[in-house]
Design a protein around this motif. Structure first.
Motif: not given
Length: 126
Positions: A5-8, A49, A66-70, A73, A77
């Motif tokens: 999912s999203s990534v911090a 994000g 946070v990167v919201a684009d899956l 992301a 990651r």
């Protein structure tokens, strides 16, 4: 396969006193007063994000977000995308052997495949 999912993330979107690939040097204080700006992919399109923090420290322009684009992301990651870059308008420069950026208006921060500054990288993906 684990679904991402999203990534911090956190990292430096610009590092002070380092010559970039264009021969420019960002100086301490260049981002004074900068606030939160959009987070883009490769300096284009819609936000991918959110940035929660944009601040200068002794090393450079530190960002957290946070990167919201899956799809993106997943790449962040996995370490496939780890570059950061800044979009700005120069407001004060000193021209010598190198162009020194003394003050800029920060417009956006981007995740990028190849950063203009080699040290401008995503450093933390909790």
């Amino acid at each position: 396969m684990v679904e991402v999912s999203s990534v911090a993330f956190a990292g430096y979107a610009a590092v002070f006193d380092v010559v970039d690939r264009a021969g420019d040097v960002m100086r301490r204080g260049a981002f004074a007063g900068a606030g939160v700006v959009p987070l883009l992919w490769q300096h284009r399109g819609l936000a991918v994000g959110l940035l929660a923090s944009v601040r200068e420290d002794a090393r450079g322009l530190r960002v957290e977000g946070v990167v919201a684009d899956l799809a993106l992301a997943r790449l962040v990651r996995g370490g496939a995308v780890a570059g950061l870059s800044v979009g700005y308008r120069a407001t004060s420069v000193r021209q010598g052997v190198r162009r020194e950026l003394l003050s800029v208006d920060l417009v956006e921060v981007s995740l990028v495949a190849v950063p203009m500054q080699a040290l401008a990288r995503v450093e933390v993906v909790p």
